[in-house]
Design an enzyme around this catalytic site. Structure first.
Site, PDB file in Angstrom:
ATOM      1  N   ASP A 188      -1.780   2.950  -5.670  1.00 34.99           N
ATOM      2  CA  ASP A 188       0.043   3.134  -4.721  1.00 34.99           C
ATOM      3  C   ASP A 188       0.175   4.439  -3.995  1.00 34.99           C
ATOM      4  O   ASP A 188      -0.599   5.369  -3.897  1.00 34.99           O
ATOM      5  CB  ASP A 188       0.606   3.040  -5.837  1.00 34.99           C
ATOM      6  CG  ASP A 188       2.226   3.002  -5.525  1.00 34.99           C
ATOM      7  OD1 ASP A 188       2.485   2.083  -4.278  1.00 34.99           O
ATOM      8  OD2 ASP A 188       2.876   3.773  -5.779  1.00 34.99           O
ATOM      9  N   ASP A 224       3.620   5.567  -1.813  1.00 35.91           N
ATOM     10  CA  ASP A 224       5.149   6.396  -2.613  1.00 35.91           C
ATOM     11  C   ASP A 224       5.427   6.670  -3.902  1.00 35.91           C
ATOM     12  O   ASP A 224       5.269   5.650  -4.930  1.00 35.91           O
ATOM     13  CB  ASP A 224       6.390   5.552  -1.679  1.00 35.91           C
ATOM     14  CG  ASP A 224       5.384   5.760  -0.081  1.00 35.91           C
ATOM     15  OD1 ASP A 224       5.657   5.680   0.381  1.00 35.91           O
ATOM     16  OD2 ASP A 224       5.868   4.544   0.063  1.00 35.91           O
TER      17      ASP A 224
END
Length: 281
Positions: free
Chosen positions: A9, A11
């Site tokens: 991922d 953020d």
């Protein structure tokens, strides 16, 4: 078992709170990953263009699971793109535009779109997450294939918004899935078109089993990906539900936790030695 694919991922995971990462350290790691035949995938709720912007030096070399799984690209090759039907897009926008026009971001294959009514001060935030964003006079008639509708909760009352969304017909009949991607956004996505599904398309192409995947995340929209991977890490700053689902915990995004995990992998150290069972790094 050998790791053949790393899915991270962005953020709150790969990126620190300033939307940056240690590029020198990672690019050195990436060279070693490539030498060992390990694929690197940026898996995010962000649009493809935003993800590519983070990896300019290698943007045509890595793979992307963008838009929470709807848009999958390997280098420059499109592997999959899922989108809502035009009728369903019209239903979603029509039901939201009166009360939430200033909060709406309509995400398409060619661009993301916001209304002319969005306050100017909101664009400082939006421009961090949407590197290709157009202002539209009419969100009801966008010439694009729409894969996601996002709401910026800074422009509305979050509790009232969630209560309202959960009562919508398209949520009730499961035509649309509601998910929090964190950082002040609520996403309306296509059911089953999550990050794990996007990864499965790349797995089919590359012939990689679930047990050979290393996945790292921090938020609710990472859950299916974490559950899928043979080696799953939750960041120290992850939501509790993700920590519970993951096998291991990495240092926070502020401490380069992802890069530490990659170093362990490259060195063949724990937990990539199957006989060992500790869970924190």
């Amino acid at each position: 078992m050998p790791i053949k694919l790393i899915a991270v991922d962005m953020d709150g995971t790969f990126l620190n709170d300033n939307k940056q990462y240690n590029k020198t350290r990672f690019l050195n790691q990436y060279k070693q990953l490539k030498q060992q035949g390990i694929r690197f995938v940026a898996a995010s709720g962000n649009q493809l263009y935003t993800l590519q912007n983070y990896f300019l030096e290698i943007q045509n070399d890595i793979a992307y699971v963008a838009e929470n799984g709807a848009y999958v690209v390997d280098g420059t090759e499109e592997v999959g793109f899922a989108h809502f039907s035009p009728d369903l897009v019209a239903e979603i926008i029509a039901s939201l535009i009166e009360n939430y026009q200033q909060a709406l971001i309509v995400c398409g294959k060619k661009s993301a779109y916001s209304s002319v009514t969005v306050p100017q001060q909101a664009y400082q935030k939006l421009n961090k997450y949407f590197k290709k964003l157009k202002i539209s006079n009419d969100l009801m008639h966008i010439d694009d294939q729409i894969c996601k509708v996002t709401l910026n909760i800074a422009q509305c009352d979050e509790n009232l918004l969630l209560e309202d969304l959960k009562a919508k017909d398209f949520i009730q009949n499961q035509s649309v899935k509601l998910v929090s991607s964190g950082f002040g956004f609520i996403d309306l996505i296509i059911p089953a078109q999550h990050k794990a599904h996007g990864l499965s398309l790349l797995q089919q192409k590359w012939q990689i089993a679930d047990q050979d995947i290393l996945a790292i995340g921090d938020n609710y929209n990472d859950l299916e990906m974490i559950q899928k991977a043979g080696f799953s890490f939750a960041m120290d700053n992850a939501v509790p539900e993700l920590k519970q689902a993951a096998r291991f915990t990495a240092k926070s995004n502020q401490q380069e936790g992802v890069l530490d995990v990659i170093d362990l992998l490259l060195a063949g150290e724990y937990p990539f030695q199957p006989s060992l069972n500790a869970v924190n790094f």
